[in-house]
Enzyme design. Structure first.
Site, short mmCIF file in Angstrom:
data_model
loop_
_atom_site.label_atom_id
_atom_site.label_comp_id
_atom_site.label_asym_id
_atom_site.label_seq_id
_atom_site.Cartn_x
_atom_site.Cartn_y
_atom_site.Cartn_z
N LYS A 46 -0.74 -1.89 -12.90
CA LYS A 46 -2.03 -1.89 -12.20
C LYS A 46 -2.09 -0.74 -11.20
O LYS A 46 -1.06 -0.14 -10.88
CB LYS A 46 -2.22 -3.23 -11.50
CG LYS A 46 -1.18 -3.55 -10.43
CD LYS A 46 -1.26 -5.01 -9.98
CE LYS A 46 -0.19 -5.33 -8.92
NZ LYS A 46 -0.11 -6.77 -8.65
N ARG A 141 -4.51 -17.94 -3.48
CA ARG A 141 -5.19 -16.67 -3.72
C ARG A 141 -5.89 -16.73 -5.06
O ARG A 141 -7.10 -16.86 -5.12
CB ARG A 141 -4.13 -15.55 -3.68
CG ARG A 141 -4.68 -14.17 -3.55
CD ARG A 141 -3.59 -13.12 -3.46
NE ARG A 141 -2.79 -13.02 -4.68
CZ ARG A 141 -1.97 -12.00 -4.95
NH1 ARG A 141 -1.81 -11.03 -4.07
NH2 ARG A 141 -1.29 -11.96 -6.06
N TYR A 257 -2.70 17.10 17.82
CA TYR A 257 -3.86 16.40 18.39
C TYR A 257 -3.44 15.36 19.42
O TYR A 257 -2.48 14.63 19.22
CB TYR A 257 -4.61 15.65 17.29
CG TYR A 257 -5.43 16.52 16.37
CD1 TYR A 257 -6.44 17.34 16.87
CD2 TYR A 257 -5.23 16.48 14.99
CE1 TYR A 257 -7.20 18.12 16.00
CE2 TYR A 257 -5.99 17.25 14.13
CZ TYR A 257 -6.98 18.07 14.64
OH TYR A 257 -7.73 18.83 13.80
N MET A 305 -4.87 15.64 9.13
CA MET A 305 -5.41 15.45 7.78
C MET A 305 -4.59 16.19 6.72
O MET A 305 -4.31 15.64 5.65
CB MET A 305 -6.87 15.89 7.73
CG MET A 305 -7.54 15.55 6.42
SD MET A 305 -9.24 16.12 6.31
CE MET A 305 -10.06 15.12 7.53
C1 PLP Z 1 1.24 -7.13 -8.80
C2 PLP Z 1 1.72 -8.35 -9.49
C3 PLP Z 1 3.01 -8.41 -10.05
C4 PLP Z 1 4.04 -7.32 -9.83
O1 PLP Z 1 4.60 -7.52 -8.55
P1 PLP Z 1 5.74 -6.58 -7.97
O2 PLP Z 1 6.06 -7.22 -6.67
O3 PLP Z 1 5.15 -5.23 -7.81
O4 PLP Z 1 6.87 -6.60 -8.92
C5 PLP Z 1 3.36 -9.52 -10.79
N1 PLP Z 1 2.48 -10.55 -10.96
C6 PLP Z 1 1.25 -10.55 -10.40
C7 PLP Z 1 0.36 -11.71 -10.59
C8 PLP Z 1 0.83 -9.45 -9.64
O5 PLP Z 1 -0.38 -9.47 -9.07
#
Ligand code: PLP
Length: 368
Positions: A46, A141, A257, A305
Site C-alpha cells: 500500500k 478501527r 531561519y 524547504m
Molecule cells: C499496513 C497493514 C499491514 C502491514 O503492516 P506492517 O506493520 O507494515 O507490517 C498488515 N495488515 C494490515 C491490515 C495493514 O493495514
C-alpha cells in the site's frame, strides 16, 4: 553509464538508492519463517509500497515468488493489477465501497470486508466472488465486531479471514495474547480458506501468530520489526544529500531561519540540498544527524524547504567538499534511527520520501 554519473544524478540535490536485492531477501526471510509453520508470506504494498514505488517493488517481489499482495485502496489495487499481471491475488484493505463492484470484477480484486454493511452489500452484489473478512479484535478501527460474527450467514466465498494487531512491535504487550484468543474464538464460526493475523512485527511473535498468511509491510522495506532488538532485516534504502556550500563562520552567529541554533566563531557549516519539501522532516531541526563516511555530524538550525545545515567542524576536509554527498539515511543512520530523532516512526519517514529525489534502483531485478 553508472547511475551516479547519469545527468539526472548530476542534477540531483539528493539521491535515493533502493536495493531490490535487499527487498527480496527481506521477503524471503518472511517466506522462510512462514514455511516453517506451513504458511506463506504475502506482501503489503500500500501507499506506493511505503513510498518506494510499487511499479518497481511489486515486480521484484513477484519474481521472488510472492503471489499474495495487499493494498489499502481500490485505486492502488487497479494500478497493481496492471503491474503484476492476472495471476497473483490482490486484497484491498478498505473493502467494498458503493459503486465499485465493477472494479472488483474487471481487475479481479478481493475486498477485505470490514463491516456487516459491507458484507451485505457484497452479498447483494455477487456472493460467489471471493472476499476476505476483517475481524476487529482490539483496534476499534476496521473490522467486524466479535459479536457481529454470529450474524454472518455462511454463504460467502471467503478466502482470507484476518485481524490486525494493535501492539505487535511490543512483544511484552498483554494485548497481543488477548487479540490472539479473541481471534481464535471466532474462527470456528467462519468458513474461510485461509487465516491471517500477523503484520511485520506480529510475524516475530511466534508461530502461534502465523496461521496461513503473513502480511509484512514495513519490514520488507528495511525497518526493524523488533524494536529494542537488533534489526533482522536488511536495509533497503540509502538517502544521500549533496553538499552545496561549506562556510567557516567568522563571527559567532545563528544558523538558519528563526535563529534556533547559535554557532561559535570558527564553526564550519555545510549546506545540503534536501529539505522538508522532500519529506526530510522539519522535526529533525537541531535533532537529526547525517554521516560523512563513518563521521557523524549534527543537523543544526531549522530544516528548511530545500536545505539543511550541518555542523561539519570536526569532519575531515576531504569528505566535505561541495558536490560530495552525505548519508541522510544510510548504513550508520538507518530509517528507524532517523525516524526516532524526528519523533516519528519508520512508516511515516518512508511514506513521506520525496518526489524530487533522484531514485536509483539496484539489485538483480533493478536497473535504472
Ligand atoms: C499496513 C497493514 C499491514 C502491514 O503492516 P506492517 O506493520 O507494515 O507490517 C498488515 N495488515 C494490515 C491490515 C495493514 O493495514
Amino acid at each position: 553509464m553508472s547511475p551516479s554519473q547519469s545527468p539526472e544524478a548530476l542534477r540531483a540535490g539528493a539521491i535515493l538508492t533502493i536495493d531490490l536485492d535487499a527487498l527480496v531477501s527481506n521477503w524471503r526471510l518472511f517466506q522462510d519463517m512462514a514455511e516453517q509453520s506451513g504458511a506463506i508470506s504475502g506482501a503489503v504494498v500500500k501507499a506506493a509500497a511505503y513510498g518506494l514505488d510499487v511499479s518497481r517493488i511489486a515486480p521484484a517481489l513477484l519474481n521472488a515468488g510472492c503471489q499474495t499482495f495487499f493494498v489499502a485502496t481500490i485505486s492502488e489495487a487497479i494500478q497493481l493489477r496492471a503491474i503484476i499481471g492476472p495471476a497473483p491475488s490482490i486484497h484491498v484493505f478498505c473493502g467494498f465501497l458503493d459503486g465499485t463492484g465493477p472494479d472488483f470484477v474487471t481487475h479481479n480484486l478481493v475486498p477485505v470486508l470490514n463491516s456487516l454493511d459491507q458484507v451485505t452489500a457484497w452479498r447483494d452484489f455477487d456472493k460467489t466472488m471471493p472476499c476476505d473478512l476483517h475481524i476487529d479484535t482490539g483496534m476499534a478501527r476496521l473490522g467486524l465486531e466479535i459479536s457481529d460474527v454470529q450474524q454472518l450467514v455462511g454463504d460467502l466465498n471467503i478466502d482470507i479471514v484476518l485481524s490486525h494487531l494493535v501492539s505487535a512491535e511490543d512483544s511484552d504487550a498483554p494485548i497481543n495474547a488477548r487479540q490472539l484468543t479473541a481471534f481464535k474464538s471466532v474462527l470456528a464460526q467462519i468458513k474461510a480458506r485461509r487465516i491471517s493475523l500477523a503484520n511485520s512485527s506480529g510475524s516475530f511473535l511466534g508461530t502461534d501468530y502465523h496461521f496461513d498468511v503473513l502480511r509484512p509491510g514495513v519490514a520488507l522495506y528495511g525497518a526493524n520489526p523488533t524494536p529494542n532488538k537488533p534489526n533482522p532485516m536488511t536495509q533497503v534504502i540509502r538517502l544521500q544529500g549533496r553538499i552545496l556550500q561549506v562556510r567557516t563562520l567568522t563571527n559567532a552567529q545563528s544558523v538558519g531561519y528563526g535563529s534556533t541554533y547559535q554557532a561559535s566563531v570558527g564553526a564550519k557549516i555545510a549546506t545540503i540540498a534536501v529539505g522538508y519539501a522532500d519529506g526530510f522532516l522539519r522535526s529533525l531541526s537541531n535533532a537529526g544527524f547525517v554521516y560523512f563516511g563513518e563521521h557523524k555530524a549534527n543537523i543544526v538550525g531549522c530544516v528548511s524547504m530545500d536545505l539543511i545545515t550541518v555542523d561539519v567542524t570536526n569532519i575531515p576536509q576531504a569528505l566535505i567538499l561541495p558536490g560530495q554527498m552525505a548519508d541522510l539515511i544510510g548504513p550508520n543512520n538507518p530509517i528507524d534511527d532517523v525516524a526516532d530523532k524526528a519523533g516519528t516512526i519508520g512508516y511515516e519517514l518512508l511514506t513521506q520520501l520525496g518526489t524530487r529525489y533522484h531514485r536509483v534502483y539496484t539489485g538483480q531485478t533493478g536497473k535504472t
